[in-house]
Design a protein around this motif. Structure first.
Motif, PDB file in Angstrom:
ATOM      1  N   VAL A   1      40.336 -29.443  13.827  1.00  0.00           N
ATOM      2  CA  VAL A   1      39.982 -28.021  13.807  1.00  0.00           C
ATOM      3  C   VAL A   1      41.007 -27.239  12.982  1.00  0.00           C
ATOM      4  CG1 VAL A   1      39.759 -25.962  15.257  1.00  0.00           C
ATOM      5  CG2 VAL A   1      38.791 -28.131  16.027  1.00  0.00           C
ATOM      6  N   LEU A   2      42.279 -27.560  13.187  1.00  0.00           N
ATOM      7  CA  LEU A   2      43.347 -26.858  12.460  1.00  0.00           C
ATOM      8  C   LEU A   2      43.345 -27.251  10.990  1.00  0.00           C
ATOM      9  CD1 LEU A   2      45.877 -27.192  15.355  1.00  0.00           C
ATOM     10  CD2 LEU A   2      45.005 -25.030  14.441  1.00  0.00           C
ATOM     11  N   ARG A   3      42.947 -28.487  10.716  1.00  0.00           N
ATOM     12  CA  ARG A   3      42.850 -28.889   9.297  1.00  0.00           C
ATOM     13  C   ARG A   3      41.745 -28.082   8.606  1.00  0.00           C
ATOM     14  NH1 ARG A   3      46.666 -31.994   9.067  1.00  0.00           N
ATOM     15  NH2 ARG A   3      47.048 -33.670  10.535  1.00  0.00           N
ATOM     16  N   LYS A   4      40.645 -27.914   9.341  1.00  0.00           N
ATOM     17  CA  LYS A   4      39.504 -27.234   8.723  1.00  0.00           C
ATOM     18  C   LYS A   4      39.775 -25.734   8.528  1.00  0.00           C
ATOM     19  CE  LYS A   4      34.588 -26.361   9.350  1.00  0.00           C
ATOM     20  NZ  LYS A   4      33.417 -26.575  10.193  1.00  0.00           N
ATOM     21  N   TYR A   5      40.210 -25.064   9.587  1.00  0.00           N
ATOM     22  CA  TYR A   5      40.307 -23.595   9.500  1.00  0.00           C
ATOM     23  C   TYR A   5      41.687 -23.092   9.092  1.00  0.00           C
ATOM     24  CZ  TYR A   5      35.733 -23.543  11.710  1.00  0.00           C
ATOM     25  OH  TYR A   5      34.411 -23.738  11.983  1.00  0.00           O
ATOM     26  N   ALA A   6      42.740 -23.866   9.418  1.00  0.00           N
ATOM     27  CA  ALA A   6      44.096 -23.399   9.075  1.00  0.00           C
ATOM     28  C   ALA A   6      44.621 -24.137   7.850  1.00  0.00           C
ATOM     29  CB  ALA A   6      45.028 -23.593  10.267  1.00  0.00           C
ATOM     30  N   HIS A   7      43.792 -25.023   7.315  1.00  0.00           N
ATOM     31  CA  HIS A   7      44.108 -25.726   6.064  1.00  0.00           C
ATOM     32  C   HIS A   7      45.435 -26.488   6.133  1.00  0.00           C
ATOM     33  CE1 HIS A   7      40.748 -23.423   4.707  1.00  0.00           C
ATOM     34  NE2 HIS A   7      41.390 -22.294   4.893  1.00  0.00           N
TER      35      HIS A   7
ATOM     36  N   ASP B   1      50.387 -28.004  24.286  1.00  0.00           N
ATOM     37  CA  ASP B   1      49.804 -29.140  23.563  1.00  0.00           C
ATOM     38  C   ASP B   1      48.282 -29.130  23.654  1.00  0.00           C
ATOM     39  OD1 ASP B   1      49.782 -30.049  26.153  1.00  0.00           O
ATOM     40  OD2 ASP B   1      51.267 -31.619  25.806  1.00  0.00           O
ATOM     41  N   GLN B   2      47.728 -28.402  24.615  1.00  0.00           N
ATOM     42  CA  GLN B   2      46.255 -28.251  24.644  1.00  0.00           C
ATOM     43  C   GLN B   2      45.757 -27.733  23.286  1.00  0.00           C
ATOM     44  OE1 GLN B   2      46.088 -25.584  28.094  1.00  0.00           O
ATOM     45  NE2 GLN B   2      44.565 -26.936  29.000  1.00  0.00           N
ATOM     46  N   GLY B   3      46.535 -26.818  22.708  1.00  0.00           N
ATOM     47  CA  GLY B   3      46.114 -26.150  21.475  1.00  0.00           C
ATOM     48  C   GLY B   3      46.141 -27.021  20.239  1.00  0.00           C
ATOM     49  N   VAL B   4      46.684 -28.229  20.352  1.00  0.00           N
ATOM     50  CA  VAL B   4      46.674 -29.146  19.195  1.00  0.00           C
ATOM     51  C   VAL B   4      45.961 -30.455  19.541  1.00  0.00           C
ATOM     52  CG1 VAL B   4      48.697 -28.139  18.055  1.00  0.00           C
ATOM     53  CG2 VAL B   4      49.030 -29.981  19.725  1.00  0.00           C
ATOM     54  N   THR B   5      45.097 -30.373  20.541  1.00  0.00           N
ATOM     55  CA  THR B   5      44.346 -31.557  20.977  1.00  0.00           C
ATOM     56  C   THR B   5      43.368 -32.024  19.898  1.00  0.00           C
ATOM     57  OG1 THR B   5      44.489 -30.761  23.236  1.00  0.00           O
ATOM     58  CG2 THR B   5      42.795 -32.412  22.797  1.00  0.00           C
ATOM     59  N   TYR B   6      42.826 -31.050  19.171  1.00  0.00           N
ATOM     60  CA  TYR B   6      41.855 -31.380  18.117  1.00  0.00           C
ATOM     61  C   TYR B   6      42.415 -30.954  16.752  1.00  0.00           C
ATOM     62  CZ  TYR B   6      38.654 -31.831  22.083  1.00  0.00           C
ATOM     63  OH  TYR B   6      38.057 -32.214  23.250  1.00  0.00           O
ATOM     64  N   PRO B   7      43.289 -31.769  16.159  1.00  0.00           N
ATOM     65  CA  PRO B   7      43.917 -31.392  14.885  1.00  0.00           C
ATOM     66  C   PRO B   7      42.894 -31.141  13.784  1.00  0.00           C
ATOM     67  CG  PRO B   7      44.854 -33.441  15.747  1.00  0.00           C
ATOM     68  CD  PRO B   7      43.700 -33.091  16.621  1.00  0.00           C
TER      69      PRO B   7
ATOM     70  N   PRO C   1      47.250 -29.714   5.785  1.00  0.00           N
ATOM     71  CA  PRO C   1      46.823 -30.963   5.144  1.00  0.00           C
ATOM     72  C   PRO C   1      47.151 -32.207   5.978  1.00  0.00           C
ATOM     73  CG  PRO C   1      48.786 -30.086   4.073  1.00  0.00           C
ATOM     74  CD  PRO C   1      48.387 -29.080   5.112  1.00  0.00           C
ATOM     75  N   ASP C   2      46.480 -33.284   5.649  1.00  0.00           N
ATOM     76  CA  ASP C   2      46.675 -34.562   6.345  1.00  0.00           C
ATOM     77  C   ASP C   2      48.103 -35.071   6.255  1.00  0.00           C
ATOM     78  OD1 ASP C   2      44.564 -35.520   7.750  1.00  0.00           O
ATOM     79  OD2 ASP C   2      43.484 -36.243   5.964  1.00  0.00           O
ATOM     80  N   SER C   3      48.821 -34.622   5.227  1.00  0.00           N
ATOM     81  CA  SER C   3      50.197 -35.089   5.039  1.00  0.00           C
ATOM     82  C   SER C   3      51.143 -34.521   6.101  1.00  0.00           C
ATOM     83  CB  SER C   3      50.696 -34.693   3.650  1.00  0.00           C
ATOM     84  OG  SER C   3      50.594 -33.289   3.495  1.00  0.00           O
ATOM     85  N   LYS C   4      50.657 -33.596   6.910  1.00  0.00           N
ATOM     86  CA  LYS C   4      51.480 -32.975   7.960  1.00  0.00           C
ATOM     87  C   LYS C   4      50.985 -33.417   9.334  1.00  0.00           C
ATOM     88  CE  LYS C   4      53.244 -30.578   4.617  1.00  0.00           C
ATOM     89  NZ  LYS C   4      54.549 -30.948   4.057  1.00  0.00           N
ATOM     90  N   ARG C   5      51.933 -33.827  10.173  1.00  0.00           N
ATOM     91  CA  ARG C   5      51.594 -34.185  11.556  1.00  0.00           C
ATOM     92  C   ARG C   5      51.661 -32.908  12.402  1.00  0.00           C
ATOM     93  NH1 ARG C   5      52.102 -39.176  13.279  1.00  0.00           N
ATOM     94  NH2 ARG C   5      53.775 -39.716  11.835  1.00  0.00           N
ATOM     95  N   ILE C   6      50.572 -32.613  13.072  1.00  0.00           N
ATOM     96  CA  ILE C   6      50.520 -31.380  13.878  1.00  0.00           C
ATOM     97  C   ILE C   6      51.110 -31.679  15.262  1.00  0.00           C
ATOM     98  CG2 ILE C   6      48.970 -29.679  14.911  1.00  0.00           C
ATOM     99  CD1 ILE C   6      47.112 -30.124  12.457  1.00  0.00           C
ATOM    100  N   ILE C   7      52.168 -30.950  15.607  1.00  0.00           N
ATOM    101  CA  ILE C   7      52.937 -31.303  16.809  1.00  0.00           C
ATOM    102  C   ILE C   7      52.644 -30.402  18.009  1.00  0.00           C
ATOM    103  CG2 ILE C   7      55.282 -31.636  17.754  1.00  0.00           C
ATOM    104  CD1 ILE C   7      54.802 -33.557  15.531  1.00  0.00           C
ATOM    105  N   MET C   8      52.643 -29.100  17.812  1.00  0.00           N
ATOM    106  CA  MET C   8      52.568 -28.219  18.985  1.00  0.00           C
ATOM    107  C   MET C   8      52.050 -26.847  18.566  1.00  0.00           C
ATOM    108  SD  MET C   8      53.148 -28.637  22.246  1.00  0.00           S
ATOM    109  CE  MET C   8      53.809 -30.270  22.103  1.00  0.00           C
ATOM    110  N   ALA C   9      51.517 -26.137  19.551  1.00  0.00           N
ATOM    111  CA  ALA C   9      51.095 -24.748  19.328  1.00  0.00           C
ATOM    112  C   ALA C   9      51.922 -23.843  20.236  1.00  0.00           C
ATOM    113  CB  ALA C   9      49.606 -24.592  19.657  1.00  0.00           C
ATOM    114  N   ILE C  10      52.177 -22.640  19.761  1.00  0.00           N
ATOM    115  CA  ILE C  10      52.790 -21.616  20.625  1.00  0.00           C
ATOM    116  C   ILE C  10      51.893 -20.383  20.579  1.00  0.00           C
ATOM    117  CG2 ILE C  10      54.837 -20.251  21.175  1.00  0.00           C
ATOM    118  CD1 ILE C  10      56.501 -22.079  19.417  1.00  0.00           C
ATOM    119  N   ALA C  11      51.280 -20.076  21.726  1.00  0.00           N
ATOM    120  CA  ALA C  11      50.524 -18.814  21.836  1.00  0.00           C
ATOM    121  C   ALA C  11      51.547 -17.699  21.938  1.00  0.00           C
ATOM    122  CB  ALA C  11      49.657 -18.858  23.089  1.00  0.00           C
ATOM    123  N   ILE C  12      51.259 -16.578  21.285  1.00  0.00           N
ATOM    124  CA  ILE C  12      52.242 -15.485  21.278  1.00  0.00           C
ATOM    125  C   ILE C  12      51.537 -14.130  21.277  1.00  0.00           C
ATOM    126  CG2 ILE C  12      52.522 -15.694  18.750  1.00  0.00           C
ATOM    127  CD1 ILE C  12      55.503 -15.024  19.219  1.00  0.00           C
ATOM    128  N   GLY C  13      52.029 -13.224  22.113  1.00  0.00           N
ATOM    129  CA  GLY C  13      51.414 -11.895  22.195  1.00  0.00           C
ATOM    130  C   GLY C  13      52.079 -11.075  23.278  1.00  0.00           C
TER     131      GLY C  13
END
Ligand SMILES: Cc1cc2nc3c(=O)[nH]c(=O)nc-3n(C[C@H](O)[C@H](O)[C@H](O)COP(=O)(O)O)c2cc1C
Length: 224
Positions: free
Chosen positions: A176-182, A168-174, A184-196
């Motif tokens: 940022v994701l709106r700006k760079y990952a586009h 959830d650290q990765g979605v603390t500042y939604p 939209p406001d109509s979507k609630r950002i819930i969680m991030a999964i780092a993967i590698g």
């Protein structure tokens, strides 16, 4: 890998090799994960998969906001752990173990801040999956379904030799994701999964989290 092995092997990975994860592999993981169950088969999840320059911009901007003292602005239901509870204690136990592995003394504010930054950089994972849900759904309603799909992603990732960290650290500042990952406001950002691909030499990856014994969790009724 059979299911038992996958469940036992899954753990949060907080240090990754820089090798990129092929898009086809990520595609296969999501193709399999969307088999996760959901209430009335509503499938409330949406995935935004980031890598490359887009992910670098998100990492940089997250860290800038963190270091500027910007107030957290999460859109998911934020958990509160009562201070005197076992839940808070488990959180403290995890932090102690991670700090010990990473050689971060409790009083070393600078090292602690650097560690915090790593979370906001998705632990430098080469790819990140952001999970969002449509805002027409209630705030907490879809969260059980989202939990199911997240665990399925993490288990399927293992099948391809990949590690994950739900964050959830990765979605603390939604914003940022709106700006760079586009997203939209109509979507609630819930969680991030780092993967590698895990860097097994990274100290924090040696973390061994404990679990409460089943006998303390389960009540059995009607058995002989
Ligand atoms: C909803 C959720 C949010 C999480 N957020 C973070 C996070 O922001 N940073 C982090 O390092 N780990 C995060 N984790 C990982 C947990 O700390 C981890 O799952 C827990 O300590 C158990 O360890 P394991 O995953 O290695 O078994 C999160 C896990 C979940 C399920």
């Amino acid at each position: 890998m059979d299911v038992t092995e996958a469940v036992k092997k899954r753990k949060s990975i907080r240090g990754y090799r820089p090798d990129p994860v092929p898009k086809e592999v990520l595609q296969q993981i999501l193709d399999l994960a969307r088999r996760a169950p959901s209430a009335m088969n509503t499938q409330p999840w949406e995935f935004t998969v980031l890598t490359g320059d887009v992910l670098e911009n998100v990492r940089r901007s997250n860290v800038e906001l963190l270091n500027s003292g910007a107030p957290p602005n999460p859109e998911h239901v934020v958990m509160d752990w009562p201070r005197e509870s076992i839940y808070r204690q488990r959180q403290v136990d995890l932090a102690k173990q991670l700090f010990q592995l990473m050689d971060i003394p409790r009083e070393d504010k600078e090292k602690r801040a650097k560690w915090m930054e790593r979370g906001f950089r998705y632990f430098d994972a080469p790819a990140v999956v952001i999970i969002s849900v449509d805002r027409c759904l209630s705030e907490s309603g879809p969260l059980i379904d989202i939990g199911a799909v997240i665990q399925t992603i993490c288990l399927m990732a293992l099948h391809f030799g990949l590690g994950t960290c739900i964050e959830d650290q990765g979605v603390t500042y939604p914003e940022v994701l709106r700006k760079y990952a586009h997203i939209p406001d109509s979507k609630r950002i819930i969680m991030a999964i780092a993967i590698g691909y895990p860097d097994w030499d990274f100290p924090a990856n040696k973390v061994e989290t404990e679990r409460e014994p089943t006998k303390n969790l389960a009540t059995w009724l009607g058995f002989n």
